[in-house]
Scaffold this motif. Structure first.
Motif, mmCIF file in Angstrom:
data_model
loop_
_atom_site.group_PDB
_atom_site.id
_atom_site.type_symbol
_atom_site.label_atom_id
_atom_site.label_comp_id
_atom_site.label_asym_id
_atom_site.label_seq_id
_atom_site.Cartn_x
_atom_site.Cartn_y
_atom_site.Cartn_z
ATOM 1 N N ARG A 211 44.754 20.617 39.485
ATOM 2 C CA ARG A 211 44.188 21.917 39.668
ATOM 3 C C ARG A 211 44.684 22.571 38.378
ATOM 4 O O ARG A 211 45.607 22.297 37.584
ATOM 5 N N ASP B 28 44.989 29.081 39.083
ATOM 6 C CA ASP B 28 45.000 30.027 40.339
ATOM 7 C C ASP B 28 44.142 30.949 40.318
ATOM 8 O O ASP B 28 44.287 31.901 39.426
ATOM 9 N N THR C 44 45.242 33.934 46.935
ATOM 10 C CA THR C 44 45.362 33.307 45.906
ATOM 11 C C THR C 44 45.035 31.721 46.047
ATOM 12 O O THR C 44 45.850 31.278 46.834
ATOM 13 N N ILE C 45 44.058 31.094 45.479
ATOM 14 C CA ILE C 45 43.812 29.730 45.906
ATOM 15 C C ILE C 45 43.856 29.073 44.706
ATOM 16 O O ILE C 45 43.398 29.488 43.629
ATOM 17 N N PRO C 46 44.134 27.544 44.900
ATOM 18 C CA PRO C 46 44.222 26.811 43.595
ATOM 19 C C PRO C 46 43.145 26.297 43.420
ATOM 20 O O PRO C 46 42.039 26.209 44.412
ATOM 21 N N ALA C 47 42.531 25.929 42.145
ATOM 22 C CA ALA C 47 41.086 25.701 41.763
ATOM 23 C C ALA C 47 41.133 24.552 40.764
ATOM 24 O O ALA C 47 42.144 24.553 39.797
ATOM 25 N N THR C 48 40.193 23.782 40.536
ATOM 26 C CA THR C 48 40.016 22.997 39.387
ATOM 27 C C THR C 48 38.666 23.569 38.578
ATOM 28 O O THR C 48 37.641 23.486 39.335
ATOM 29 N N SER D 101 36.359 24.023 41.868
ATOM 30 C CA SER D 101 36.352 23.774 43.233
ATOM 31 C C SER D 101 37.806 23.848 43.583
ATOM 32 O O SER D 101 38.565 23.874 42.533
ATOM 33 N N THR D 102 37.993 23.755 44.975
ATOM 34 C CA THR D 102 39.101 23.857 45.440
ATOM 35 C C THR D 102 39.745 22.946 46.300
ATOM 36 O O THR D 102 38.669 21.828 46.826
ATOM 37 N N PHE E 195 42.176 24.187 51.875
ATOM 38 C CA PHE E 195 43.380 25.244 52.185
ATOM 39 C C PHE E 195 43.083 25.680 53.484
ATOM 40 O O PHE E 195 42.057 25.626 53.936
ATOM 41 N N GLU F 88 37.323 24.525 51.973
ATOM 42 C CA GLU F 88 37.263 23.763 50.656
ATOM 43 C C GLU F 88 35.891 24.165 50.050
ATOM 44 O O GLU F 88 34.841 24.181 50.754
#
Length: 233
Positions: free
Chosen positions: A158, A161, A176-180, A191-192, A195, A226
């Motif tokens: 990732r 955030d 708060t979501i992790p993302a690339t 994209s995540t 979660f 996702e």
């Protein structure tokens, strides 16, 4: 006497072995039915959506609905279901080659099942869209508005955030979501990983153990998500 003792010992050993395998099976069952996959994402009160970032020399990328999708997963104790929901439109704001803001809309009337077909799929989606869950007649759209973006330590691939307000079922809460995030030519991809969010925090309590639903009818409070977004200038 020795023969009876041997027989009794063998019976006890067989019972112990059966109990052992029963416990293994039970553990495997609850492991398999532990709910949707992914990191649990906590929610809090919605944040101020006024951007705090100077938007000098910023560029707007428009989300491509045809190339973007959200995968979902829900489960009961014994089994789960998977599907998709459409991203209808949105914008991602980029400054200095980094996302600094944006938003996107989700049309809950466009939910589909990916593990069922025909009448079973229709029945599932109709129930999810009813007042028991998303209540799409009253709340047809969900929205996510970015309030903050921070670079991540690149753990698990990732890069950022992303914090934002998720409005769902008439409730807005900050997550708060992790993302690339990557840039490929004139295309922006975000994209995540998988979660989960707790649906009861958005007022969807049908089938929740928190309101006393019996175990064999209980529906997991967590919804698996996702997100995959593609945006172009």
């Amino acid at each position: 006497m020795a023969s009876n003792l041997f027989a009794s010992t063998r019976i006890n050993n067989n019972l112990a072995m059966k109990n052992f395998f029963f416990l293994l099976t039970l553990a495997a069952f609850f492991t398999a039915c532990g709910g949707p996959e992914g990191q649990a994402v906590e929610s809090s009160e919605a944040e101020d959506e006024t951007t705090k970032t100077e938007m000098v020399s910023s560029t707007q990328y428009n989300v491509d609905p045809a190339a973007s999708v959200i995968n979902w997963e829900g489960s009961k104790i014994a089994y789960g279901h998977t599907g998709t929901v459409r991203v209808t439109d949105g914008q991602l704001i980029v400054a200095n080659d980094a996302i600094v803001g944006g938003k996107f809309a989700i049309d809950l009337r466009e939910m589909e099942s990916t593990d069922l077909e025909g009448e079973k799929a229709t029945k599932l989606i109709s129930h999810l869209q009813s007042a028991d869950f998303f209540d799409v007649e009253t709340y047809p759209m969900a929205n996510f508005v970015i309030t903050q973006v921070q670079e991540a330590s690149n753990e698990d691939g990732r890069t950022h955030d992303i914090t934002g307000n998720l409005t769902l079922h008439g409730e807005s809460r900050s997550i708060t979501i992790p993302a690339t995030v990557s840039m490929e030519g004139g295309m922006l991809k975000a994209s995540t990983p998988k979660f989960t969010i707790d649906r009861t925090q958005w007022g969807m309590e049908y089938g929740s153990g928190a309101i006393g639903t019996v175990q064999d009818k209980m529906i997991n409070d967590n919804i698996g998500l996702e997100i995959m977004l593609v945006a172009n200038k």
